[in-house]
Design a protein around this motif. Sequence first.
Motif, mmCIF file in Angstrom:
data_model
loop_
_atom_site.group_PDB
_atom_site.id
_atom_site.type_symbol
_atom_site.label_atom_id
_atom_site.label_comp_id
_atom_site.label_asym_id
_atom_site.label_seq_id
_atom_site.Cartn_x
_atom_site.Cartn_y
_atom_site.Cartn_z
ATOM 1 N N GLY A 189 14.543 16.243 1.255
ATOM 2 C CA GLY A 189 14.709 17.626 1.686
ATOM 3 C C GLY A 189 15.801 17.841 2.706
ATOM 4 O O GLY A 189 15.917 18.933 3.282
ATOM 5 N N GLY A 190 16.622 16.820 2.936
ATOM 6 C CA GLY A 190 17.716 16.930 3.891
ATOM 7 C C GLY A 190 19.061 17.027 3.210
ATOM 8 O O GLY A 190 19.165 17.376 2.033
ATOM 9 N N GLY A 191 20.102 16.709 3.958
ATOM 10 C CA GLY A 191 21.454 16.769 3.435
ATOM 11 C C GLY A 191 22.253 15.548 3.813
ATOM 12 O O GLY A 191 21.882 14.792 4.725
ATOM 13 N N ALA A 192 23.381 15.333 3.110
ATOM 14 C CA ALA A 192 24.237 14.176 3.354
ATOM 15 C C ALA A 192 25.670 14.554 3.004
ATOM 16 O O ALA A 192 25.977 14.816 1.829
ATOM 17 C CB ALA A 192 23.769 12.987 2.517
ATOM 18 N N ILE A 193 26.552 14.599 4.012
ATOM 19 C CA ILE A 193 27.936 15.041 3.811
ATOM 20 C C ILE A 193 28.904 14.111 4.549
ATOM 21 O O ILE A 193 28.491 13.290 5.371
ATOM 22 C CB ILE A 193 28.135 16.489 4.291
ATOM 23 N N LYS A 201 0.833 -1.185 0.000
ATOM 24 C CA LYS A 201 0.000 0.000 0.000
ATOM 25 C C LYS A 201 0.883 1.256 0.000
ATOM 26 O O LYS A 201 1.741 1.420 0.872
ATOM 27 C CB LYS A 201 -0.906 0.038 1.231
ATOM 28 N N LYS A 202 0.644 2.131 -0.980
ATOM 29 C CA LYS A 202 1.421 3.361 -1.048
ATOM 30 C C LYS A 202 0.962 4.329 0.030
ATOM 31 O O LYS A 202 -0.234 4.503 0.260
ATOM 32 C CB LYS A 202 1.275 3.995 -2.426
ATOM 33 N N GLN A 203 1.938 4.959 0.689
ATOM 34 C CA GLN A 203 1.696 5.875 1.793
ATOM 35 C C GLN A 203 1.988 7.319 1.367
ATOM 36 O O GLN A 203 2.609 7.549 0.333
ATOM 37 C CB GLN A 203 2.582 5.509 2.988
ATOM 38 N N PRO A 204 1.556 8.290 2.164
ATOM 39 C CA PRO A 204 1.962 9.672 1.880
ATOM 40 C C PRO A 204 3.482 9.784 1.848
ATOM 41 O O PRO A 204 4.182 9.099 2.598
ATOM 42 C CB PRO A 204 1.371 10.457 3.059
ATOM 43 N N PRO A 205 4.031 10.637 0.991
ATOM 44 C CA PRO A 205 5.495 10.733 0.869
ATOM 45 C C PRO A 205 6.152 11.233 2.148
ATOM 46 O O PRO A 205 5.543 11.977 2.927
ATOM 47 C CB PRO A 205 5.686 11.730 -0.283
ATOM 48 N N LEU A 206 7.381 10.812 2.367
ATOM 49 C CA LEU A 206 8.151 11.230 3.535
ATOM 50 C C LEU A 206 8.900 12.522 3.223
ATOM 51 O O LEU A 206 9.459 12.690 2.138
ATOM 52 C CB LEU A 206 9.146 10.136 3.934
ATOM 53 N N LYS A 207 8.929 13.432 4.178
ATOM 54 C CA LYS A 207 9.599 14.717 3.988
ATOM 55 C C LYS A 207 10.199 15.171 5.308
ATOM 56 O O LYS A 207 9.539 15.130 6.355
ATOM 57 C CB LYS A 207 8.585 15.757 3.494
ATOM 58 N N LEU A 208 11.455 15.592 5.279
ATOM 59 C CA LEU A 208 12.119 16.083 6.478
ATOM 60 C C LEU A 208 11.772 17.540 6.734
ATOM 61 O O LEU A 208 11.656 18.333 5.800
ATOM 62 C CB LEU A 208 13.637 15.948 6.328
ATOM 63 N N ILE A 263 14.473 8.583 11.620
ATOM 64 C CA ILE A 263 14.645 10.022 11.431
ATOM 65 C C ILE A 263 13.708 10.531 10.335
ATOM 66 O O ILE A 263 13.096 11.599 10.467
ATOM 67 C CB ILE A 263 16.119 10.355 11.115
ATOM 68 N N LEU A 264 13.573 9.761 9.254
ATOM 69 C CA LEU A 264 12.652 10.162 8.191
ATOM 70 C C LEU A 264 11.200 10.159 8.673
ATOM 71 O O LEU A 264 10.443 11.094 8.409
ATOM 72 C CB LEU A 264 12.786 9.220 6.992
ATOM 73 N N ILE A 265 10.818 9.103 9.398
ATOM 74 C CA ILE A 265 9.443 8.998 9.884
ATOM 75 C C ILE A 265 9.124 10.118 10.876
ATOM 76 O O ILE A 265 8.028 10.689 10.871
ATOM 77 C CB ILE A 265 9.210 7.620 10.552
ATOM 78 N N LYS A 266 10.096 10.440 11.732
ATOM 79 C CA LYS A 266 9.909 11.493 12.737
ATOM 80 C C LYS A 266 10.212 12.885 12.179
ATOM 81 O O LYS A 266 10.122 13.875 12.903
ATOM 82 C CB LYS A 266 10.795 11.232 13.953
ATOM 83 N N LYS A 267 10.626 12.933 10.912
ATOM 84 C CA LYS A 267 10.774 14.191 10.154
ATOM 85 C C LYS A 267 11.970 15.051 10.533
ATOM 86 O O LYS A 267 11.990 16.249 10.247
ATOM 87 C CB LYS A 267 9.489 15.030 10.227
ATOM 88 N N GLY A 268 12.977 14.461 11.178
ATOM 89 C CA GLY A 268 14.159 15.268 11.406
ATOM 90 C C GLY A 268 15.110 14.735 12.451
ATOM 91 O O GLY A 268 14.724 13.983 13.339
#
Length: 276
Positions: free
Chosen positions: A236-240, A144-151, A198-203
């Motif tokens: 919408g996040g970053g990765a360094i 089942k497709k869910q609402p998209p995840l966003k940070l 972290i994605l599920i909790k948005k940050g």
Amino acid sequence: MEDFILAFQSSAQKIQNLLKVSHTDYLSTTNSSGDNQLGIDVKADKIIEEELLSLNSVRGLCSEEKNEVIYKDYGSYFIAYDPLDGSSIISSNLSVGSIFGIYKEGFESKNIIAAAYVVYGPRLELVFANDVLSYFIYDGKSWKKQPPLKLNESGKINAPGGTQKNWSSKHKTLIDSFFQKGYRLRYSGGMVPDLHQILIKKGGLFSYPATSDAPNGKLRKLFEVFPFAFIYEKAGGGAIDGKNRLLELPINGIHDTSPCFFGSIEEINEVRRIYE
């Protein structure tokens, strides 16, 4: 990309069933990184290998459990995957996962065009990113497709990897600064469940730095670092790596490693501030 989503979903269901019945015994073998292999690592690797090689679009694949790339004479895409990330915590009955990077024209960070991961936990879940980020949950019968995840711009989760006694003073300062701001410690020892939370909790921030015992980091670029960097940027996040964007790093071998930091924009900016 629909064929890849279906292949990842199919292999996920098979591995979820495998996890329910398999023992977590170590074999006498190690993978290319020197980690002792569990029997279930090898079985999961074979399930994914067979699923992906059946796709006409796949030209080559490599995994954390393989020494070399497997090539075919046709196809356009190259897949790098970690078949069972966090397998050492299976015996504790904690969530684990699979990670996938899809590359075009060879295994380099600049060539990654899609990424995905599966969470094997109380629920079976798949996150897939190409132009957009898609999130699926398996209900026992269908996906089942869910609402998209966003940070959000920032969060309150701090997931620091690596043994603390081997951290640099700079990294200790960074981690302590987040705790002083009221961040909550959330670290299971599994990259997939920690980054998924972290994605599920948005940050928040996940970090696995350079340490005295692993100066180039521990996590593998092709199988773990680049795929999650792609996903976090799409969210919408970053990765360094502390200073540099992970998806601009070179690759010298399929088992290359790198320090890595994944998180919301404000947390990533704080990493840059302290590391630079």
